[in-house]
Design an enzyme around this catalytic site. Structure first.
Site, mmCIF file in Angstrom:
data_model
loop_
_atom_site.group_PDB
_atom_site.id
_atom_site.type_symbol
_atom_site.label_atom_id
_atom_site.label_comp_id
_atom_site.label_asym_id
_atom_site.label_seq_id
_atom_site.Cartn_x
_atom_site.Cartn_y
_atom_site.Cartn_z
ATOM 1 N N GLN A 1 0.906 -1.347 -0.340
ATOM 2 C CA GLN A 1 -0.162 0.063 0.059
ATOM 3 C C GLN A 1 0.612 1.444 0.316
ATOM 4 O O GLN A 1 1.844 0.973 0.561
ATOM 5 C CB GLN A 1 -1.349 0.305 1.091
ATOM 6 C CG GLN A 1 0.066 -0.280 2.528
ATOM 7 C CD GLN A 1 -0.854 -0.412 3.626
ATOM 8 O OE1 GLN A 1 -1.370 -2.063 4.261
ATOM 9 N NE2 GLN A 1 -1.666 0.541 4.524
ATOM 10 N N ASP B 1 3.220 37.345 -8.011
ATOM 11 C CA ASP B 1 5.223 37.830 -7.904
ATOM 12 C C ASP B 1 5.728 37.368 -6.551
ATOM 13 O O ASP B 1 5.346 37.584 -5.926
ATOM 14 C CB ASP B 1 4.690 39.496 -7.989
ATOM 15 C CG ASP B 1 5.509 40.018 -8.441
ATOM 16 O OD1 ASP B 1 6.784 39.660 -9.278
ATOM 17 O OD2 ASP B 1 6.044 41.120 -8.176
ATOM 18 N N LEU B 2 7.135 37.948 -7.087
ATOM 19 C CA LEU B 2 7.486 37.577 -5.755
ATOM 20 C C LEU B 2 8.366 38.950 -4.900
ATOM 21 O O LEU B 2 7.448 38.800 -3.434
ATOM 22 C CB LEU B 2 8.801 36.580 -5.963
ATOM 23 C CG LEU B 2 10.514 36.509 -4.981
ATOM 24 C CD1 LEU B 2 9.261 35.796 -4.106
ATOM 25 C CD2 LEU B 2 11.192 35.951 -5.609
ATOM 26 N N ASP B 3 8.838 39.741 -5.553
ATOM 27 C CA ASP B 3 9.706 40.854 -4.413
ATOM 28 C C ASP B 3 8.016 41.979 -4.560
ATOM 29 O O ASP B 3 7.646 42.294 -5.348
ATOM 30 C CB ASP B 3 10.672 41.600 -5.548
ATOM 31 C CG ASP B 3 11.007 42.377 -4.577
ATOM 32 O OD1 ASP B 3 11.501 42.781 -3.202
ATOM 33 O OD2 ASP B 3 11.704 44.065 -5.196
ATOM 34 N N THR C 1 12.678 42.671 -1.854
ATOM 35 C CA THR C 1 14.610 42.419 -1.482
ATOM 36 C C THR C 1 14.791 44.183 -2.444
ATOM 37 O O THR C 1 16.651 44.047 -2.732
ATOM 38 C CB THR C 1 15.167 41.399 -3.006
ATOM 39 O OG1 THR C 1 14.145 41.542 -4.382
ATOM 40 C CG2 THR C 1 14.519 40.185 -2.248
ATOM 41 N N LYS D 1 12.556 52.019 -9.596
ATOM 42 C CA LYS D 1 11.457 50.819 -9.043
ATOM 43 C C LYS D 1 10.249 50.639 -10.525
ATOM 44 O O LYS D 1 10.084 51.718 -11.096
ATOM 45 C CB LYS D 1 10.481 51.711 -8.536
ATOM 46 C CG LYS D 1 9.652 51.554 -8.006
ATOM 47 C CD LYS D 1 8.777 51.969 -7.088
ATOM 48 C CE LYS D 1 7.057 50.694 -6.329
ATOM 49 N NZ LYS D 1 7.137 49.944 -6.532
ATOM 50 N N SER E 1 7.847 35.737 -11.352
ATOM 51 C CA SER E 1 8.402 36.725 -10.914
ATOM 52 C C SER E 1 9.888 36.768 -12.410
ATOM 53 O O SER E 1 9.740 36.174 -12.502
ATOM 54 C CB SER E 1 9.554 36.275 -9.537
ATOM 55 O OG SER E 1 10.567 37.024 -9.761
ATOM 56 N N ALA E 2 9.739 38.146 -12.725
ATOM 57 C CA ALA E 2 10.352 38.543 -13.158
ATOM 58 C C ALA E 2 12.077 38.634 -13.383
ATOM 59 O O ALA E 2 12.801 38.224 -14.330
ATOM 60 C CB ALA E 2 10.289 39.819 -13.937
ATOM 61 N N LYS F 1 7.200 41.466 -18.332
ATOM 62 C CA LYS F 1 5.775 42.451 -17.447
ATOM 63 C C LYS F 1 5.964 43.800 -18.225
ATOM 64 O O LYS F 1 6.864 44.251 -18.892
ATOM 65 C CB LYS F 1 6.233 42.575 -16.904
ATOM 66 C CG LYS F 1 5.817 40.937 -15.339
ATOM 67 C CD LYS F 1 5.513 40.973 -14.108
ATOM 68 C CE LYS F 1 5.813 39.697 -13.705
ATOM 69 N NZ LYS F 1 6.150 40.199 -11.818
ATOM 70 N N GLU G 1 0.338 41.262 -7.508
ATOM 71 C CA GLU G 1 0.979 41.465 -8.325
ATOM 72 C C GLU G 1 0.945 42.671 -7.098
ATOM 73 O O GLU G 1 0.263 43.241 -6.442
ATOM 74 C CB GLU G 1 1.208 42.193 -9.157
ATOM 75 C CG GLU G 1 1.575 41.051 -10.527
ATOM 76 C CD GLU G 1 3.329 41.669 -10.655
ATOM 77 O OE1 GLU G 1 3.315 42.178 -9.681
ATOM 78 O OE2 GLU G 1 3.657 41.039 -11.110
ATOM 79 N N ASP G 2 2.556 43.745 -7.112
ATOM 80 C CA ASP G 2 2.623 44.749 -6.522
ATOM 81 C C ASP G 2 3.000 45.881 -7.234
ATOM 82 O O ASP G 2 3.268 47.178 -7.040
ATOM 83 C CB ASP G 2 2.995 44.639 -5.340
ATOM 84 C CG ASP G 2 5.379 44.847 -5.270
ATOM 85 O OD1 ASP G 2 5.283 44.241 -6.447
ATOM 86 O OD2 ASP G 2 5.115 45.456 -4.725
#
Length: 991
Positions: free
Chosen positions: A588, A763-765, A771, A799, A868-869, A899, A923-924
Site C-alpha cells: 500500500q 509575483d515575488l518581490d 528584496t 522602481k 517573477s521577472a 511584464k 502583484e505589487d
C-alpha cells in the site's frame, strides 16, 4: 426533511437493504455478510437449522498461546492472543414425528436473506425438501440490539407446507469445533485460527435451568435463554429448550428465542451480567429506535449510483455494529464478524474506523481511545522490552495489550502506531471538544511521543533535519528502513500535538503534577517541537516525488510485476519477505496514505506525481490501499481512478474481491468507503480549527449528500452541479469552511457556489518578500566602485525597471557612458553583489501571513504558481523555505517578453495545467497588474489604489489576503467581459 421523514423514506429505499437469494445466501461469505453485532457480541449469519459450529464472538473470549522460536532474542513477542469462536446462540434442531431432520442432506429449494439497515434486523426465509419429498418452510428474524447488552434475539416460524405431524424444535447451542482448512493453514491472514473446544459445565448454585455454562482454557461463558411459544409446549432441557407442537399442513409454529451471553476470564460468569430484555417485540422496537439515532448522524445518499449507495449503507452499518462498547477492547480488523487475524486490533482502528465514529458516534470513538489509555502500562513494558530507556510503544497487533506479532520486521517495527493513536486523539478532541479526555489522555500522548526521540536524531549531514531509523511503515513490503515517509509525517503531527498539549495543560495549571509524575521537563517538550519542525520529509529532485524511504527509489522494481497484470494477488503468500524488501514494490502506498490523511501539505502537482508514481509500484494487496488512493484521486479530480478505487473498498466484501471475506469483513476498508465520500468527494479536512470542505461532483453522479457530527451539532451537506448546500439538523450553529470560505451554518441553509478558480499566481518581490533594499545596496556598491553618483532618490527612479534599463538610468544620471563589454560586466557585477546579499536570506524574510495563505490555498484545492521577472527567483524562494510550495515556477529567462506583456503569467498557468481564466494573479507593481489583465486573469494588487489603479482588489499587505478574499475577487469580477491591459501604463519590473 426531519429525521423521522428520512427514516421512512430510506426504509423504503433498496439501497438500505442487502438481499441475497439462493446459493448467494448461503456459505461462508454469506455468514460474514449477514453477521450481526453490537460491539459486545457478534454472531455470524448462519442458517439456524444447518450450522452447529461455534459462530459467536465476545471480546473477552480469547486465549493466550506461547510463541515458540528456534532462535529467540530480547524483546521478541512471547505469546499471541487468539479470539475463540463461541457456541452459536442460534442452533435449531427439528424432529418430526420423533425423527430428526438432517438439513445437511435435505434439499434447499429456495432461500432469501435480507439485512435491513433501516430497522437493524436480519430476515431469512428458506424452503426445504426433506425425506419422503415433503416440503418445509422456516423463517427467522434475528436481532443483535445496538443499544442492548450481549444478546441475540430470534423469531422463528416453522411451517410444513404439504404435510402434518408432531414437531419438536430443539433450541440448543452450536459447539461442534471446526478448524482451518489446508489452504487456510498457510494463509497468514487466518493461520492463527484456533479450533474451539468448548466444554459444557455443570450448573453452579443459583443457576436456573435456562442457564448454560461453557469453558475453554481461561475463558468462561454463561448463556441464559428465554423461549416463548404461546401455542406450544416449552420445556427446559440440558443446554437448551425444546418446543413441542402438533401442526397441520400450512400451520405455523412460532417461537421467540432470546439468548443473553456473558464472558469472564479466570472466574465463573456472574449471572447479573445476563440481565436484560427478553421480549422480542420490545427488543425490535428498541432496535428501530437505535438505528434511527444512528442514521440521524450518518445518513447519506448518492444520486446516480444506487449500487454504490447500497454498498456504503452496508459498510457503515457493519462498522457501527462492530464498534466496541467496552473500554477494555478496540475493534478487530474483522470486527465481530469472523476469525481473521485472530481477532487482533491494529493501527487501522485509529486511522480508518475511529475517524468515522468520531464524526457519527463520538462515544464509540472515545471507547477506542479509552482502550489505548487503559493499556498504557503494557505499552511501557513493550517499549522497555525493545530496549527503550523511557516512553511507551503500543504493539502492532494485540488484544490484551501485549505484542502478538512474531515477525518483528513487519510487526513491532511499525512504530507509526504511536503516531496513529495520537492522530486519533487529536481528531476526536477536535470533533467533540472533549477537553477532559484530552487531559486524561495526556500521559499516554507524552509517553508515546518520547519514543520518537529514542529512534530518531538530528542529522548534521542533512542540515540537522530530524531523521528516524530502522522502522517499518504501513507498507509491509518494505521493512526496517530509515525515514519512512508516513512514519516521519505521523511522528511530526504527534510531536507537535504533544507539545501543544503540554502548553495547553500549562495554561490550565495542570501540567506540573503530570510532568513530575513522569519526569518530564520543559527541555524535553521543547525538543519535541524542534524535532517536529525539523522532520525530514524530502522531495526527490529528479522525480519530484516524496521518497517512501531513504532507499525505496533506488531499489529495482520487482521483475514481471507490471507485465503480469496480476496487481491484486497477495505477494506475501508467494514470495519470501526478503524478496519483497529489496524491491521497489508496495503493498500500500505510504506516501499516498499520508496525503489522504492531510499529514503533509504539498502542492497539487506534487500530489499528482506521488499518486502516479506510487500507483505504478503498488499492488494494493492491502484492502486499506484503495481507500487512500480513492481519497487522493478524488481530490486531484481524477474521477475515473477515484470511482474505481472507491468501488474497490466499498465492494471488497460484497464481491469478495480479496477472496477472504469468509474470514470476516474488512472493517477498515468498509469504514474507508465513507471516508472517500466525505474526505475525497466532499474534500473534508480535519487538520484545522473548523471542518473544511471542498465538495466536488463526479460526472457520473447527479448529486450526493452526507451528514456528520461536530461539537454536538449535526450538519448535512447536499452537493449538486452548482455547489453545496449546508444545513444544520441539530445543535448549535456551526462554523465551517467551503473552499477556504468560512461561514456559520445556522437556522437557514447556506449555499456555497463551487468556484471556477483553480490557481493563484504570485509575483515575488514586494508580494512574498522584499528584496528592494538589497537591490539598492547592490546598485550603491556598484556605483561606489565605479565612481558614479547614486543615492536613494536616484534609486527611486528604478522602481519597476529591469536590470539593464536600471543601469542605463544610473549612467544617464551620472552623465557617463561605457562600452558594451564593460556594460555587461557591470550588470554581472551588480548581480553578484545582489546574490551575495541573498545568501543571508532565510524563512524569516518571508512576509507575515504567506505560510498561512499557502496552507489555505492548498486546503482549498488551489494550485500555486510563481511568475517573477527575476532570474534569481528560484534561489530566493529556496532561501525563504518555500520552493516546494509551488506547483510551478515560471522561468523569466524562457519568456519572450517581460511584464507588462502577459507571457510569464501565461507560461505559469500553462505550467500548472490551467487555462488563464482559471487563474488569479497577485502583484505589487502596475506593470504586473497590466500583465495579469493582458493574460485574461483577475488581478489582486498588494498596495494602494492610487499606486495600482487598475487592480481588481487592493490590499495593503499580503498578510491580509485570504482564500475567501481571493474567491470573492473571482466572483466580483466574473460578470466583466474582459480586463484592461492599459498599454499606456507600461513599466519594467526590477530584477
Amino acid at each position: 426533511m426531519g429525521e423521522d421523514e428520512l427514516a421512512i423514506s430510506e426504509h423504503d429505499c433498496e439501497t438500505m437493504r442487502l438481499v441475497r437469494r439462493g446459493a448467494d445466501a448461503t456459505g461462508d461469505q454469506a455468514a460474514a455478510l449477514f453477521a450481526l453485532a453490537n460491539g459486545l457480541v457478534g454472531v455470524e449469519g448462519v442458517i439456524d437449522e444447518r450450522d452447529a459450529a461455534p459462530c459467536a464472538y465476545l471480546p473477552d473470549a480469547y486465549v493466550s498461546r506461547p510463541i515458540g522460536y528456534h532462535e529467540s532474542f530480547p524483546g521478541y513477542a512471547t505469546a499471541t492472543d487468539t479470539r475463540v469462536a463461541c457456541p452459536g446462540p442460534a442452533l435449531l434442531r427439528l424432529h418430526v414425528d420423533g425423527k430428526p431432520i438432517d438439513f445437511g442432506a435435505a434439499e434447499l429449494l429456495d432461500t432469501e436473506r435480507t439485512l435491513d439497515f433501516a430497522d437493524g434486523q436480519l430476515r431469512r426465509i428458506s424452503r426445504w425438501r426433506i425425506a419422503t419429498g415433503r416440503t418445509l418452510e422456516i423463517a427467522v428474524d434475528r436481532i443483535v440490539p445496538l443499544a442492548g447488552g450481549a444478546c441475540v434475539a430470534s423469531r422463528i416460524r416453522i411451517r410444513p407446507l404439504d404435510f402434518a405431524g408432531h414437531f419438536q424444535a430443539w433450541l440448543t447451542y452450536g459447539i461442534d469445533g471446526g478448524g482451518a482448512g489446508a489452504a487456510e493453514a498457510d494463509d497468514p491472514r487466518i493461520s492463527g485460527r484456533l479450533r474451539p473446544q468448548w466444554t459444557i459445565n455443570l450448573p453452579l448454585p443459583g443457576d436456573t435451568p435456562s442457564v448454560t455454562r461453557f469453558s475453554q482454557d481461561a475463558v468462561a461463558l454463561a448463556y441464559r435463554q428465554h423461549v416463548a411459544s404461546p401455542a406450544a409446549q416449552v420445556a427446559a432441557v440440558h443446554a437448551g429448550h425444546v418446543v413441542r407442537s402438533e401442526l397441520v399442513a400450512g400451520g405455523i409454529l412460532a417461537i421467540d428465542r432470546v439468548v443473553a451471553m456473558a464472558c469472564a476470564r479466570g472466574r465463573p460468569v456472574d449471572l447479573v451480567a445476563l440481565n436484560g430484555a427478553t421480549d422480542f417485540d420490545a427488543i425490535a422496537e428498541g432496535q428501530r429506535a437505535a438505528v434511527r439515532t444512528l442514521w440521524g448522524s450518518a445518513a447519506f445518499a448518492i444520486d446516480g449510483d444506487d449500487a454504490l449507495a447500497a454498498a456504503l449503507h452496508f459498510d457503515l452499518f457493519q462498522l457501527h455494529q462492530s464498534a466496541s462498547r467496552d473500554p477494555n477492547h478496540s475493534i478487530g480488523a474483522k470486527g465481530l464478524t469472523g476469525e481473521g487475524y485472530e481477532g487482533h486490533y491494529f493501527w487501522d482502528a485509529e486511522t480508518f474506523m475511529l475517524p468515522v465514529l468520531a464524526l457519527q458516534a463520538p462515544e464509540q470513538a472515545k471507547t477506542l481511545l479509552a482502550y489505548r489509555v487503559g493499556k498504557l502500562d503494557r505499552a511501557r513494558a513493550h517499549a522497555a522490552a525493545l530496549g527503550h530507556r523511557r516512553g511507551a510503544l503500543y504493539p502492532w497487533r494485540t488484544i490484551a495489550g501485549d505484542e502478538c506479532s512474531s515477525h518483528y520486521p513487519t510487526g513491532s517495527a511499525q512504530y507509526h502506531i504511536n503516531g496513529d493513536i495520537a492522530y486519533a486523539l487529536a481528531l476526536y478532541v477536535a470533533a467533540t471538544g472533549d477537553d477532559a479526555f484530552r487531559a486524561e489522555a495526556a500521559e499516554m500522548l507524552f509517553e508515546t511521543a518520547r519514543i520518537w526521540m529514542e529512534i530518531g536524531a538530528f542529522d548534521p549531514r542533512r542540515d540537522r533535519a530530524f531523521c528516524t531509523h530502522g522502522v517499518t511503515g504501513p507498507d509491509e513490503y518494505s521493512a526496517l528502513v530509515d525515514n519512512d515517509f508516513y512514519t516521519n509525517a505521523i511522528a511530526r503531527r504527534h510531536l507537535a500535538y504533544a507539545a501543544d498539549t503540554a502548553n495547553w495543560l500549562r495554561a490550565r495549571n495542570e501540567f506540573a503534577v503530570l510532568a513530575a509524575a513522569i519526569d518530564l521537563d520543559d527541555k524535553e517538550v521543547a525538543d519535541w517541537r524542534k524535532a517536529a519542525d525539523a522532520m525530514w520529509l524530502p522531495v526527490d529532485p529528479a522525480l519530484g516525488v516524496n521518497p517512501q524511504d531513504d532507499a525505496f527509489l533506488g531499489r529495482p522494481e520487482l521483475p514481471g510485476l507490471a507485465a503480469s497484470g496480476d496487481r491484486h494477488g497477495p505477494l506475501l503468500m508467494r514470495y519470501h519477505p526478503m524478496i519483497l524488501f529489496r524491491h521497489q514494490v508496495a503493498k500500500q502506498g505510504n506516501v499516498v496514505q499520508a496525503m489522504a490523511m492531510d499529514l503533509v501539505g504539498m502542492p497539487l502537482s506534487q500530489q499528482r506525481r506521488n499518486f502516479d508514481y506510487y500507483g505504478r509500484v503498488t499492488t494494493h494487496d492491502s484492502t486499506l490501499s484503495s481507500v487512500s488512493f480513492a481519497i487522493a484521486a478524488a481530490r486531484l479530480g481524477d474521477e475515473k481512478a477515484a470511482l474505481e478505487f472507491h468501488r474497490e473498498c466499498a465492494f471488497v466484501d460484497l464481491e469478495d474481491r480479496h477472496g477472504n471475506t469468509s474470514h470476516g469483513l474488512h472493517m477498515a476498508a468498509l469504514a474507508g468507503s465513507w471516508l472517500v465520500l466525505a474526505q475525497g468527494w466532499g474534500g473534508l479536512r480535519l487538520d484545522g480549527a473548523i471542518p473544511s470542505f471542498r465538495p466536488q461532483l463526479p460526472d457520473a453522479w447527479k448529486g450526493y449528500r452526507f451528514r456528520m457530527q461536530w461539537r454536538g451539532s449535526v450538519i448535512e451537506l447536499a452537493v449538486d452541479a452548482a455547489g453545496c448546500t449546508y444545513r444544520l439538523l441539530s445543535g448549535d450553529p456551526l462554523a465551517v469552511a467551503d473552499h477556504g470560505r468560512p461561514f456559520n451554518v445556522g437556522a437557514e441553509p447556506v449555499f456555497a457556489e463551487r468556484p471556477g478558480l483553480k490557481g493563484v499566481i504570485f509575483d515575488l518581490d514586494g508580494v512574498l518578500t522584499d528584496t528592494a533594499e538589497d537591490h539598492y545596496q547592490a546598485w550603491q556598491a556598484l556605483a561606489d566602485t565605479h565612481g558614479f553618483a547614486f543615492d536613494r532618490e536616484a534609486n527611486h527612479r528604478l522602481k519597476g525597471v529591469d536590470r539593464s534599463n536600471s543601469l542605463r538610468l544610473i549612467l544617464d544620471h551620472a552623465g557617463a557612458q561605457v562600452e558594451a563589454g564593460r556594460f555587461d560586466a557591470m550588470l554581472a557585477e551588480k548581480n553578484d553583489i545582489y546574490r551575495a546579499r541573498l545568501a543571508g536570506y532565510s524563512p524569516a524574510n518571508l512576509f507575515e501571513g504567506v505560510a498561512e495563505l499557502f496552507d489555505g490555498l492548498r486546503a482549498a484545492g488551489l494550485k500555486i504558481g510563481l511568475a517573477s521577472a527575476s532570474r534569481n527567483a528560484g534561489d530566493v524562494v529556496r532561501l525563504l523555505g518555500i520552493s516546494d510550495q509551488f506547483d510551478f515556477i515560471a522561468d523569466a529567462g524562457a519568456v519572450a517578453h517581460a511584464k507588462p506583456a502577459p507571457d510569464i503569467f501565461l507560461a505559469c498557468a500553462a505550467g500548472m495545467g490551467l487555462s488563464p481564466e482559471q487563474c488569479i494573479g497577485v502583484e505589487d507593481a502596475q506593470a504586473g497588474i497590466s500583465a495579469i489583465h493582458a493574460a485574461g486573469m483577475v488581478a489582486i494588487g498588494i498596495g494602494s489604489e492610487e499606486a495600482l489603479p487598475d487592480a481588481d482588489m487592493h490590499l495593503p499587505a499580503i498578510g491580509q489576503l485570504t482564500v475567501a478574499r481571493i474567491l470573492s475577487s473571482e466572483q466580483e469580477t466574473a460578470p466583466r467581459a474582459g480586463f484592461s491591459t492599459r498599454p499606456d501604463k507600461v513599466e519594467e519590473i526590477s530584477c
